[in-house]
Design a protein around this motif. Structure first.
Motif, short mmCIF file in Angstrom:
data_model
loop_
_atom_site.label_atom_id
_atom_site.label_comp_id
_atom_site.label_asym_id
_atom_site.label_seq_id
_atom_site.Cartn_x
_atom_site.Cartn_y
_atom_site.Cartn_z
N GLU A 1 13.24 -48.37 -3.19
CA GLU A 1 12.77 -47.32 -4.08
C GLU A 1 12.39 -46.08 -3.27
O GLU A 1 12.32 -46.10 -2.04
CB GLU A 1 11.55 -47.80 -4.88
N ARG A 2 12.15 -45.00 -3.98
CA ARG A 2 11.70 -43.76 -3.36
C ARG A 2 10.18 -43.67 -3.46
O ARG A 2 9.62 -43.96 -4.51
CB ARG A 2 12.34 -42.55 -4.06
N ASN A 3 9.57 -43.28 -2.38
CA ASN A 3 8.13 -43.08 -2.44
C ASN A 3 7.84 -41.90 -3.37
O ASN A 3 8.67 -41.00 -3.55
CB ASN A 3 7.58 -42.82 -1.04
N ALA A 4 6.65 -41.90 -3.94
CA ALA A 4 6.30 -40.90 -4.97
C ALA A 4 5.90 -39.58 -4.33
O ALA A 4 4.74 -39.16 -4.38
CB ALA A 4 5.19 -41.44 -5.86
N ILE A 5 6.87 -38.93 -3.69
CA ILE A 5 6.69 -37.60 -3.13
C ILE A 5 7.50 -36.65 -4.00
O ILE A 5 8.73 -36.67 -3.98
CB ILE A 5 7.18 -37.53 -1.67
N ARG A 6 6.83 -35.85 -4.77
CA ARG A 6 7.51 -34.95 -5.71
C ARG A 6 7.61 -33.55 -5.10
O ARG A 6 6.60 -32.92 -4.80
CB ARG A 6 6.75 -34.88 -7.03
N ILE A 7 8.82 -33.09 -4.94
CA ILE A 7 9.04 -31.73 -4.46
C ILE A 7 8.96 -30.79 -5.66
O ILE A 7 9.75 -30.91 -6.61
CB ILE A 7 10.40 -31.59 -3.76
N LEU A 8 8.02 -29.87 -5.63
CA LEU A 8 7.86 -28.93 -6.74
C LEU A 8 8.78 -27.73 -6.60
O LEU A 8 9.35 -27.24 -7.57
CB LEU A 8 6.40 -28.47 -6.81
N ARG A 9 8.93 -27.23 -5.38
CA ARG A 9 9.82 -26.11 -5.13
C ARG A 9 9.98 -25.94 -3.63
O ARG A 9 9.16 -26.41 -2.84
CB ARG A 9 9.27 -24.81 -5.72
N LEU A 10 11.05 -25.27 -3.24
CA LEU A 10 11.21 -24.86 -1.86
C LEU A 10 10.61 -23.48 -1.69
O LEU A 10 10.70 -22.62 -2.57
CB LEU A 10 12.69 -24.83 -1.46
N LYS A 11 9.99 -23.26 -0.54
CA LYS A 11 9.40 -21.96 -0.27
C LYS A 11 10.51 -20.95 0.03
O LYS A 11 11.45 -21.24 0.79
CB LYS A 11 8.46 -22.05 0.93
N ASP A 12 10.40 -19.78 -0.56
CA ASP A 12 11.37 -18.70 -0.35
C ASP A 12 10.89 -17.88 0.84
O ASP A 12 10.14 -16.92 0.69
CB ASP A 12 11.47 -17.84 -1.61
N LYS A 13 11.33 -18.27 2.03
CA LYS A 13 10.74 -17.75 3.27
C LYS A 13 11.46 -16.50 3.76
O LYS A 13 12.64 -16.29 3.49
CB LYS A 13 10.81 -18.83 4.35
N LEU A 14 10.74 -15.74 4.56
CA LEU A 14 11.32 -14.57 5.22
C LEU A 14 12.44 -14.98 6.16
O LEU A 14 13.52 -14.40 6.16
CB LEU A 14 10.22 -13.83 6.01
N GLY A 15 12.18 -15.96 7.00
CA GLY A 15 13.16 -16.42 7.98
C GLY A 15 13.18 -17.93 8.02
O GLY A 15 12.82 -18.60 7.05
N ASN A 16 13.63 -18.50 9.17
CA ASN A 16 13.72 -19.95 9.30
C ASN A 16 14.50 -20.54 8.13
O ASN A 16 14.16 -21.58 7.58
CB ASN A 16 12.29 -20.54 9.37
N ARG A 17 15.57 -19.85 7.77
CA ARG A 17 16.25 -20.16 6.51
C ARG A 17 17.06 -21.44 6.55
O ARG A 17 17.28 -22.07 5.51
CB ARG A 17 17.16 -18.99 6.13
#
Length: 543
Positions: free
Chosen positions: A248-264
């Motif tokens: 199973e998948r552990n209960a880690i819910r990704i809400l959104r990715l950060k829209d970053k300046l760099g480190n894309r």
């Protein structure tokens, strides 16, 4: 036809006065200061040479561009509406991860050989020149190793998989993988750097724990596990949260990715824990003490990565001015251009010398080595990151309009330049840490003093600057002066190292222009540099 030269005669005009493509490069052999330092501090030259050749190819340069032009994509659900919480990456990102993992980027410091941390630092420096985004999960994997090694209650495969010189991106629990990477999820909205304000709760579940809460920043969310902080009855504690469980998948819910300046090329996310399975790491209530072991090592990477960005930007600028003419003269032959580039090159050389010297202390086994590593890494991180913004910005300006265009690496480098100054403690946090370290740990002040004294009697201007520094701050300075103190201490430390080990034209110029005579606040606003001697160390060797 493959391999044929691009057309220069375009009918309406002929392409001329444009630098040729840089082609395949050897990042190790063209970097004389790095080779000199590596030999002195015991870094593995063979490993760095191989890594530098593999990263410097035109093909890897194209891959870096692809990884940044096609950023990670969040896949929350499958086609049937079942939850995935996955991030998908461009193949170029995976290629960099594989290349660096197999080179030993994360593993080599822990394999038992001498010079491992210095070699790792050299790899961070080289990787940052090409594609810095993929460094994040590998840096955290490197830094987490001593924390995981000390956690004897964890399932057995974790430490062995961390040290595997492999890259395995499979969606599978740790026992089913050849290698794993670790991320970090500590920051919460209400606290930021003040992690004691974290509100994520840990509740006992047999031998393990269940976490519930929100993390404002989760670095590298597709890592196989995350070191995180949560409140338990004994206080704030450290936990390892596995990404995947058996079946199973552990209960880690990704809400959104950060829209970053760099480190894309790399993903950063906002996540939630919802009774998420976690393993306690370290003693209950000792979360900050435990996680600081990781932070200490990630700070090494945040002090050397900006030096790599500086090197890459200056390399692009130097290539441009060697092959570009204006007003009937090559740019490299124009005195003002030489003055600017030489001034910038001194910032790079000083930062490289300081950061790699600190990395050598990480390999030391004495209490003095450990004390110097603690204070040195903070000073190097503060100064290198402040200089990085200036050096990359000026290098971009050297190229004129082309420096602002994505056809060159300068925009990528410019977006990346502020990152390491923010990550693992912004400038004020680092400066206050420096004051606390000096106040609480007498060995730290002794180690710093010994390093500064080692440069004495080699240059009169240095001796005067050191005496003035100590007269100004005979004791720990007040908080409001922390930045001034940190900057001066780091400059003196850089100068001490250069005086002992760099060519005299470089060390003397650094001392005179950073510690001695008055100068302007912008690059090139100074006089009397031996530009030939300084720029010769920036140029690649003759073919």
């Amino acid at each position: 036809m493959t391999g044929s030269a691009p057309r220069s005669d375009l009918g309406t005009h002929v392409v001329q006065n444009q630098p040729p493509p840089r082609g395949d490069r050897d990042l190790w052999s063209e970097d004389r200061p790095l080779r000199e330092i590596a030999a002195r501090i015991g870094a593995h030259g063979t490993a760095l040479a191989s890594y530098g050749r593999s990263l410097g190819t035109a093909e890897m340069g194209d891959a870096a561009r692809d990884a940044n032009r096609h950023p990670p994509e969040l896949r929350l659900f499958d086609s049937g509406g079942r939850r995935l919480d996955e991030v998908r990456f461009h193949p170029a990102y995976h290629r960099f991860m594989q290349t660096s993992a197999e080179a030993g980027y994360a593993a080599i410091p822990w394999e038992g050989g001498a010079g491992g941390h210095a070699t790792h630092a050299g790899m961070v420096y080289l990787a940052s020149q090409v594609e810095p985004g993929h460094c994040c999960p590998l840096t955290m994997t490197y830094a987490a190793a001593p924390v995981i090694a000390a956690a004897d209650t964890l399932p057995a495969p974790w430490y062995d998989r961390l040290l595997a010189r492999r890259y395995d991106s499979a969606t599978a629990p740790v026992a089913a993988k050849q290698a794993v990477t670790l991320g970090m999820a500590m920051t919460e909205k209400q606290g930021g750097s003040d992690v004691r304000a974290n509100t994520t709760i840990a509740e006992a579940d047999g031998a393990d724990w269940r976490l519930t809460g929100h993390k404002w920043f989760c670095s590298a969310p597709m890592s196989d596990g995350f070191l995180t902080l949560a409140q338990m009855p004994a206080g704030l504690s450290c936990f390892l949260v596995p990404r995947w469980l058996e079946g199973e998948r552990n209960a880690i819910r990704i809400l959104r990715l950060k829209d970053k300046l760099g480190n894309r090329a790399n993903a950063s996310a906002e996540i939630e824990y919802d009774r998420t399975l976690a393993h306690l790491v370290g003693a209950p209530g000792e979360g900050i003490r435990t996680i600081l072991q990781m932070v200490h090592h990630t700070r090494l990477d945040t002090c050397i990565a900006p030096v790599g960005l500086m090197r890459a930007a200056l390399g692009e600028a130097h290539h441009w001015v060697e092959h570009r003419s204006a007003f009937q003269r090559r740019l490299i032959d124009q005195p003002l251009m030489r003055q600017v580039l030489a001034d910038l090159a001194l910032d790079w050389e000083g930062s490289l010398a300081l950061s790699m010297h600190v990395a050598g202390a990480f390999d030391g086994d004495t209490e003095r080595d450990r004390a110097f590593a603690r204070i040195g890494v903070a000073l190097a991180k503060f100064l290198a990151n402040k200089l990085c913004l200036l050096v990359v910005g000026e290098a971009m300006e050297v190229l004129g309009g082309m420096g602002y265009i994505e056809d060159t690496p300068l925009p990528l480098l410019y977006r990346e330049a502020p990152l390491n100054g923010i990550w693992e403690g912004s400038g004020n946090v680092i400066c206050l840490d420096i004051l606390r370290s000096l106040a609480r740990e007498p060995r730290t002040a002794e180690a710093l003093g010994a390093e500064l004294d080692a440069g004495a009697r080699l240059n009169p201007a240095y001796d005067s600057a050191l005496a003035e520094h100590r007269a100004r701050w005979p004791a720990i300075p007040p908080e409001a002066e922390a930045r001034f103190f940190a900057e001066q201490s780091a400059l003196l430390l850089s100068a001490s190292i250069l005086l002992r080990h760099a060519p005299e034209p470089v060390s003397d110029a650094f001392v005179r222009t950073r510690l001695g005579a008055p100068r302007g606040r912008v690059a090139g606003a100074l006089t009397g540099l031996d530009t030939e001697a300084i720029l010769s160390r920036l140029a690649p060797p003759p073919a």
